[in-house]
Write a protein that holds these residues in place. Sequence first.
Motif, PDB file in Angstrom:
ATOM      1  N   HIS A  74       0.820  -1.074  -0.133  1.00  0.00           N
ATOM      2  CA  HIS A  74      -0.072   0.132  -0.102  1.00  0.00           C
ATOM      3  C   HIS A  74       0.974   1.270  -0.026  1.00  0.00           C
ATOM      4  N   GLY A  80      -3.346   3.035  -0.772  1.00  0.00           N
ATOM      5  CA  GLY A  80      -4.009   2.432  -2.023  1.00  0.00           C
ATOM      6  C   GLY A  80      -2.739   1.170  -2.496  1.00  0.00           C
ATOM      7  N   SER A  82      -2.291   0.589  -5.314  1.00  0.00           N
ATOM      8  CA  SER A  82      -1.926   0.791  -6.718  1.00  0.00           C
ATOM      9  C   SER A  82      -0.407   1.490  -6.586  1.00  0.00           C
ATOM     10  N   GLN A  93      -2.435  11.823  -5.471  1.00  0.00           N
ATOM     11  CA  GLN A  93      -2.727  10.635  -4.537  1.00  0.00           C
ATOM     12  C   GLN A  93      -3.977  11.038  -3.793  1.00  0.00           C
ATOM     13  N   TRP A  96      -7.082  10.554  -6.055  1.00  0.00           N
ATOM     14  CA  TRP A  96      -7.218   9.062  -6.422  1.00  0.00           C
ATOM     15  C   TRP A  96      -8.069   8.613  -5.120  1.00  0.00           C
ATOM     16  N   GLY A  97      -7.435   9.074  -3.925  1.00  0.00           N
ATOM     17  CA  GLY A  97      -8.251   8.594  -2.680  1.00  0.00           C
ATOM     18  C   GLY A  97      -9.730   8.987  -2.588  1.00  0.00           C
ATOM     19  N   LYS A  99     -11.535   9.549  -5.191  1.00  0.00           N
ATOM     20  CA  LYS A  99     -12.443   8.819  -5.857  1.00  0.00           C
ATOM     21  C   LYS A  99     -12.630   7.396  -5.585  1.00  0.00           C
ATOM     22  N   TYR A 100     -11.612   6.958  -4.996  1.00  0.00           N
ATOM     23  CA  TYR A 100     -11.745   5.327  -4.382  1.00  0.00           C
ATOM     24  C   TYR A 100     -13.045   5.443  -3.489  1.00  0.00           C
ATOM     25  N   ASN A 103     -16.307   5.693  -4.768  1.00  0.00           N
ATOM     26  CA  ASN A 103     -16.773   4.676  -5.516  1.00  0.00           C
ATOM     27  C   ASN A 103     -17.041   3.550  -4.575  1.00  0.00           C
ATOM     28  N   ARG A 104     -16.162   3.373  -3.364  1.00  0.00           N
ATOM     29  CA  ARG A 104     -16.514   2.247  -2.595  1.00  0.00           C
ATOM     30  C   ARG A 104     -17.357   2.405  -1.492  1.00  0.00           C
TER      31      ARG A 104
END
Length: 121
Positions: A74, A80, A82, A93, A96-97, A99-100, A103-104
């Motif tokens: 991670h 993450g 990725s 970053q 990305w976080g 968006k993650y 989505n989750r």
Amino acid sequence: MENAKRYIAGIVLSLTALSLALPPASASKAWKDHPMNYKLHAYNLLKNFDQFQCIVELYEKESNWSPIAKNGSHHGIPQGRSKWLATVDGFRQVEWGVKYIRNRYGTPCKALDFFKNNRYH
């Protein structure tokens, strides 16, 4: 509601004053990587103070807002899986976080609740 708006306005004013008191970005490359800049970026993406408080708490637990944080496979501020996260700056970053999380979990506060119950998110 009016008190919340005043509170947020006070924070924005404080952050503005802080940014004026700190050295200009040209003075040091390290200033660009200051955790406060990543937090401001997260707030700008979320535009919701309650959700911002949740992501601050979550990322303090995950990485202490360090873009070079690593825990096994991670990486970065959001920790993450990725490998891409290990190669990009803290601003990407955070994007990305966010968006993650959207989505989750839907929101940072739901992600934080999940983290508190499971010790991961």
